[in-house]
Scaffold this active site. Structure first.
Site, short mmCIF file in Angstrom:
data_model
loop_
_atom_site.label_atom_id
_atom_site.label_comp_id
_atom_site.label_asym_id
_atom_site.label_seq_id
_atom_site.Cartn_x
_atom_site.Cartn_y
_atom_site.Cartn_z
CB CYS A 80 -21.13 3.39 -4.52
SG CYS A 80 -20.40 3.83 -2.94
CG LEU B 262 8.84 13.00 -6.67
CD1 LEU B 262 7.95 12.28 -7.67
CD2 LEU B 262 9.47 11.97 -5.74
N GLY B 263 9.87 17.13 -7.92
CA GLY B 263 9.47 18.44 -7.40
C GLY B 263 9.45 18.50 -5.88
CE1 TYR B 264 4.83 21.56 -4.04
CE2 TYR B 264 4.65 19.56 -5.35
CZ TYR B 264 4.15 20.79 -4.97
OH TYR B 264 2.99 21.24 -5.50
CD GLU C 287 1.67 7.47 3.37
OE1 GLU C 287 1.27 8.52 2.84
OE2 GLU C 287 1.01 6.42 3.33
NE ARG D 50 -2.77 0.30 -0.40
CZ ARG D 50 -3.37 0.78 -1.49
NH1 ARG D 50 -3.51 0.01 -2.55
NH2 ARG D 50 -3.83 2.00 -1.51
CE1 TYR E 48 -2.62 10.20 4.89
CE2 TYR E 48 -0.40 10.78 4.16
CZ TYR E 48 -1.50 9.94 4.13
OH TYR E 48 -1.48 8.83 3.35
CD GLN F 38 2.45 18.74 -1.61
OE1 GLN F 38 3.56 18.21 -1.49
NE2 GLN F 38 2.04 19.68 -0.80
CB THR F 39 3.65 12.67 -5.96
OG1 THR F 39 4.51 13.76 -5.61
CG2 THR F 39 4.20 11.96 -7.16
CG ASP G 206 -5.83 11.17 2.18
OD1 ASP G 206 -7.03 10.91 2.45
OD2 ASP G 206 -5.19 10.53 1.32
S1 SF4 Z 1 -22.64 6.77 -3.33
FE1 SF4 Z 1 -21.30 8.10 -4.57
S2 SF4 Z 1 -20.91 9.87 -3.28
FE2 SF4 Z 1 -21.68 8.26 -1.96
S3 SF4 Z 1 -19.85 7.26 -1.16
FE3 SF4 Z 1 -20.50 6.13 -2.97
S4 SF4 Z 1 -19.36 7.01 -4.65
FE4 SF4 Z 1 -19.23 8.47 -2.95
#
Ligand code: SF4
Length: 348
Positions: A202, A81-83, A38, A26, A121, A43-44, A139
């Protein structure tokens, strides 16, 4: 961009600035290092991929170093790491770029897509993180966050789903695509996780569809195991003086022989939220209700209109006074709505 979308982009970006993990890929805009990370992370999990990334950077700090590397050595480093196809494609791409493109990555999404082992992606990730091209990354994390926040029930593994999600994701990408794209993926990885998303803390909560309707577990939809079907009903509630219009449902469908309003069935939640264009005076739009049947989940919105010309009303609809409506057999959803509406109006 509408308010809900703007809110989404702003909150996710602000969240990212505060909560993101400090990961070595980053801190760079070097397309080689971004590409390397990337490929390793496909898958890891990050925890597993990180030491491999460090080993590769140490041994092959530039694209040229990797292009000139010995195959066996590269596969040995990759061990565990596979694949292994990833390692093979990675080497092929490094050599191709070294021989044909002066060791440089192309700087656009479309050109990156032409390289071996680089799908939509990865091309989007490099174009955005290294060159800030405003192209959306899509993704598993992004699918999940978008499906939940916007309430999209289209199967994400279907071509229709991919198209729908890609168009939405693309419409959200701001000029500073680098930060935003990192942000939405990190948000999916840490906050809006597949199981037990952290909804309580959230920043998207107040506008999140899945939170409002407790649909976190059912979104995103991946070829649904149960034959659950989502439907979106826009009901037009026509008013004329003290009467409203209802009709009997004759079709071979749910609620046969019961009475409901003038119905327009929509394809998705976005369409459901739009006020229908009809010849009437718009009075009121309800919130969205969720109604669960055994094999159908119905999202319903009621739009009230005053009729301008009775002749415009579609066939089958008939006028009823509030009293006479009580006696009609109706789906519980309609009965409850009418009751709430009436109580509200009596109070109002
Ligand atoms: S409220 Fe819950 S479901 Fe909605 S974006 Fe936030 S973490 Fe996700």
């Amino acid at each position: 961009m509408n308010e809900k979308n703007k809110f989404f982009v702003e909150k996710i970006t602000a969240w990212y600035r505060k909560h993101h993990r400090k990961l070595p890929w980053r801190n760079t805009q070097d397309p080689y290092l971004i590409w390397l990370s990337e490929i390793i992370l496909q898958q890891t999990r990050v925890k597993q991929g990180l030491p491999y990334y460090q080993k590769f950077v140490e041994n092959y700090p530039s694209l040229q170093d990797l292009a000139l590397a010995n195959d066996t050595e590269v596969f040995r480093l990759w061990q565990g790491l596979g694949y292994y196809n990833r390692a093979k494609n990675m080497l092929a791409t490094a050599r191709q770029l070294y021989e044909k493109n002066e060791g440089r990555f192309p700087n656009s999404y479309q050109e990156l897509l032409k390289l071996k082992g680089i799908g939509k992606y990865t091309a989007a990730a490099i174009a955005s993180f290294a060159f800030n091209e405003p192209v959306a990354v899509l993704d598993g994390n992004v699918y999940r966050v978008l499906a939940r926040y916007f309430g999209i029930f289209t199967d994400i593994t279907s071509p229709k789903g991919e198209k729908e999600f890609r168009a939405l994701a693309q419409s959200l990408v701001p000029k500073n695509s680098n930060e935003y794209n990192q942000a939405i993926m990190e948000f999916g990885a840490l906050q809006c996780t597949p199981q037990k998303p952290n909804c309580m803390f959230c920043p998207l909560q107040e506008n999140c569809f899945a939170f409002a309707y407790q649909e976190q577990e059912s979104l995103p939809v991946k070829i649904s195991k149960t034959q659950m079907r989502e439907r979106f009903f826009a009901y037009l509630v026509w008013h004329k003086e003290e009467k409203i219009a209802l009709k009997k449902r004759f079709e071979k469908d749910i609620w046969q022989n019961l009475y409901d309003f003038d119905l327009q069935e929509k394809d998705n939640l976005y369409e459901l939220e739009q006020i229908p264009l009809v010849k009437g005076n718009f009075l009121y739009k309800s919130g969205i209700f969720k109604h669960q049947l055994t094999h159908q989940r119905i999202f319903v919105c009621f739009f009230h209109f005053e009729i301008i010309e009775t002749s415009l009303l579609s066939q089958n609809l008939e006028w009823y006074t509030w009293e006479s409506v009580q006696n009609l057999p109706k789906p519980i959803l309609i009965a409850n709505y009418l009751q709430t509406w009436q109580t509200k109006n009596l109070q109002g």
